[in-house]
Write a protein that holds these residues in place. Sequence first.
Motif, mmCIF file in Angstrom:
data_model
loop_
_atom_site.group_PDB
_atom_site.id
_atom_site.type_symbol
_atom_site.label_atom_id
_atom_site.label_comp_id
_atom_site.label_asym_id
_atom_site.label_seq_id
_atom_site.Cartn_x
_atom_site.Cartn_y
_atom_site.Cartn_z
ATOM 1 N N GLY A 1 0.821 -1.213 0.000
ATOM 2 C CA GLY A 1 0.000 0.000 0.000
ATOM 3 C C GLY A 1 0.848 1.253 0.000
ATOM 4 N N SER A 2 1.902 1.261 0.783
ATOM 5 C CA SER A 2 2.763 2.442 0.823
ATOM 6 C C SER A 2 3.540 2.593 -0.482
ATOM 7 C CB SER A 2 3.721 2.373 2.013
ATOM 8 O OG SER A 2 4.631 1.308 1.872
ATOM 9 N N THR A 3 3.882 1.459 -1.115
ATOM 10 C CA THR A 3 4.567 1.519 -2.406
ATOM 11 C C THR A 3 3.648 2.123 -3.457
ATOM 12 O OG1 THR A 3 5.903 -0.402 -1.862
ATOM 13 C CG2 THR A 3 5.720 0.143 -4.173
ATOM 14 N N GLU A 4 2.401 1.708 -3.457
ATOM 15 C CA GLU A 4 1.432 2.252 -4.406
ATOM 16 C C GLU A 4 1.212 3.742 -4.162
ATOM 17 O OE1 GLU A 4 -2.026 -0.163 -3.970
ATOM 18 O OE2 GLU A 4 -1.065 -1.917 -4.875
ATOM 19 N N SER A 5 1.134 4.113 -2.909
ATOM 20 C CA SER A 5 0.949 5.519 -2.554
ATOM 21 C C SER A 5 2.148 6.357 -3.000
ATOM 22 C CB SER A 5 0.758 5.642 -1.044
ATOM 23 O OG SER A 5 0.701 6.992 -0.650
ATOM 24 N N THR A 6 3.337 5.829 -2.778
ATOM 25 C CA THR A 6 4.550 6.528 -3.195
ATOM 26 C C THR A 6 4.596 6.662 -4.708
ATOM 27 O OG1 THR A 6 5.747 5.744 -1.254
ATOM 28 C CG2 THR A 6 7.078 6.497 -3.126
ATOM 29 N N ALA A 7 4.248 5.597 -5.414
ATOM 30 C CA ALA A 7 4.240 5.635 -6.878
ATOM 31 C C ALA A 7 3.237 6.671 -7.383
ATOM 32 C CB ALA A 7 3.918 4.258 -7.446
ATOM 33 N N GLU B 1 14.817 25.494 -17.316
ATOM 34 C CA GLU B 1 14.059 24.456 -18.017
ATOM 35 C C GLU B 1 14.842 23.138 -18.054
ATOM 36 O OE1 GLU B 1 12.157 23.421 -22.388
ATOM 37 O OE2 GLU B 1 13.505 25.128 -22.178
ATOM 38 N N ARG B 2 16.134 23.211 -18.331
ATOM 39 C CA ARG B 2 16.973 21.995 -18.354
ATOM 40 C C ARG B 2 16.986 21.313 -16.984
ATOM 41 N NH1 ARG B 2 19.931 25.026 -22.042
ATOM 42 N NH2 ARG B 2 21.181 26.024 -20.442
ATOM 43 N N GLN B 3 17.077 22.105 -15.945
ATOM 44 C CA GLN B 3 17.088 21.534 -14.602
ATOM 45 C C GLN B 3 15.753 20.864 -14.283
ATOM 46 O OE1 GLN B 3 19.710 21.179 -12.679
ATOM 47 N NE2 GLN B 3 20.958 22.185 -14.219
ATOM 48 N N LEU B 4 14.664 21.472 -14.710
ATOM 49 C CA LEU B 4 13.357 20.852 -14.508
ATOM 50 C C LEU B 4 13.226 19.570 -15.323
ATOM 51 C CD1 LEU B 4 11.119 24.038 -14.416
ATOM 52 C CD2 LEU B 4 11.465 22.408 -12.545
ATOM 53 N N ARG B 5 13.782 19.549 -16.526
ATOM 54 C CA ARG B 5 13.771 18.328 -17.340
ATOM 55 C C ARG B 5 14.548 17.224 -16.633
ATOM 56 N NH1 ARG B 5 15.857 19.993 -22.046
ATOM 57 N NH2 ARG B 5 13.818 20.574 -22.838
ATOM 58 N N ASN B 6 15.688 17.570 -16.043
ATOM 59 C CA ASN B 6 16.463 16.583 -15.287
ATOM 60 C C ASN B 6 15.667 16.058 -14.094
ATOM 61 O OD1 ASN B 6 18.670 16.694 -16.968
ATOM 62 N ND2 ASN B 6 19.714 18.259 -15.761
ATOM 63 N N ALA B 7 14.975 16.954 -13.397
ATOM 64 C CA ALA B 7 14.144 16.539 -12.268
ATOM 65 C C ALA B 7 13.027 15.612 -12.737
ATOM 66 C CB ALA B 7 13.556 17.765 -11.566
ATOM 67 N N GLU B 8 12.421 15.951 -13.867
ATOM 68 C CA GLU B 8 11.356 15.119 -14.430
ATOM 69 C C GLU B 8 11.873 13.711 -14.726
ATOM 70 O OE1 GLU B 8 8.436 15.282 -18.347
ATOM 71 O OE2 GLU B 8 10.166 16.611 -18.221
ATOM 72 N N ARG B 9 13.020 13.619 -15.367
ATOM 73 C CA ARG B 9 13.605 12.311 -15.698
ATOM 74 C C ARG B 9 13.932 11.514 -14.444
ATOM 75 N NH1 ARG B 9 17.619 14.691 -20.317
ATOM 76 N NH2 ARG B 9 16.081 14.776 -21.990
ATOM 77 N N THR B 10 14.454 12.186 -13.440
ATOM 78 C CA THR B 10 14.805 11.505 -12.200
ATOM 79 C C THR B 10 13.558 10.989 -11.487
ATOM 80 O OG1 THR B 10 16.762 12.898 -11.992
ATOM 81 C CG2 THR B 10 16.036 11.745 -10.006
ATOM 82 N N LEU B 11 12.505 11.771 -11.484
ATOM 83 C CA LEU B 11 11.254 11.325 -10.876
ATOM 84 C C LEU B 11 10.673 10.124 -11.615
ATOM 85 C CD1 LEU B 11 9.729 14.826 -10.182
ATOM 86 C CD2 LEU B 11 10.214 13.095 -8.443
ATOM 87 N N ILE B 12 10.733 10.158 -12.928
ATOM 88 C CA ILE B 12 10.238 9.031 -13.730
ATOM 89 C C ILE B 12 11.070 7.777 -13.457
ATOM 90 C CG2 ILE B 12 9.967 8.163 -16.094
ATOM 91 C CD1 ILE B 12 9.145 11.088 -16.833
ATOM 92 N N ARG B 13 12.362 7.962 -13.323
ATOM 93 C CA ARG B 13 13.238 6.832 -13.005
ATOM 94 C C ARG B 13 12.877 6.252 -11.634
ATOM 95 N NH1 ARG B 13 18.281 9.147 -12.569
ATOM 96 N NH2 ARG B 13 18.023 9.724 -14.754
ATOM 97 N N ALA B 14 12.637 7.119 -10.661
ATOM 98 C CA ALA B 14 12.234 6.657 -9.338
ATOM 99 C C ALA B 14 10.895 5.930 -9.409
ATOM 100 C CB ALA B 14 12.139 7.843 -8.374
ATOM 101 N N LEU B 15 9.993 6.418 -10.230
ATOM 102 C CA LEU B 15 8.696 5.771 -10.411
ATOM 103 C C LEU B 15 8.862 4.367 -10.986
ATOM 104 C CD1 LEU B 15 5.630 5.944 -10.306
ATOM 105 C CD2 LEU B 15 5.679 7.127 -12.496
ATOM 106 N N ARG B 16 9.748 4.220 -11.951
ATOM 107 C CA ARG B 16 10.003 2.889 -12.537
ATOM 108 C C ARG B 16 10.588 1.933 -11.493
ATOM 109 N NH1 ARG B 16 12.816 5.414 -17.520
ATOM 110 N NH2 ARG B 16 11.029 6.000 -18.770
ATOM 111 N N VAL B 17 11.452 2.446 -10.663
ATOM 112 C CA VAL B 17 12.084 1.601 -9.641
ATOM 113 C C VAL B 17 11.048 1.112 -8.634
ATOM 114 C CG1 VAL B 17 13.716 1.615 -7.711
ATOM 115 C CG2 VAL B 17 14.364 2.629 -9.907
ATOM 116 N N ILE B 18 10.168 1.990 -8.226
ATOM 117 C CA ILE B 18 9.213 1.630 -7.177
ATOM 118 C C ILE B 18 8.032 0.811 -7.695
ATOM 119 C CG2 ILE B 18 7.672 3.620 -7.202
ATOM 120 C CD1 ILE B 18 8.230 3.518 -4.033
ATOM 121 N N SER B 19 7.767 0.919 -8.981
ATOM 122 C CA SER B 19 6.607 0.204 -9.550
ATOM 123 C C SER B 19 6.899 -1.254 -9.788
ATOM 124 C CB SER B 19 6.189 0.840 -10.870
ATOM 125 O OG SER B 19 5.731 2.147 -10.636
#
Length: 67
Positions: A3-9, A49-67
């Motif tokens: 449940g916490s994994t789903e919530s985090t994702a 904008e580049r820094q936000l793109r990097n943050a976006e990619r990192t968040l997506i990577r974290a999402l893939r790891v947790i899913s």
Amino acid sequence: MAGSTESTAAELAAIADNVTQFRSRVADLAEPYIGTEREDVVTAIHEAERQLRNAERTLIRALRVIS
């Protein structure tokens, strides 16, 4: 634990989506200054904008790891 994994994702997905929207808004802010004497503004906005793109990619990577 699942449940916490789903919530985090879900939270990561929502934040990544917001960052994507913010990145687009930031990029749009540079448009009026392109081709003017304010290239310093364009450069600073594009860097943000580049820094936000990097943050976006990192968040997506974290999402893939947790899913």
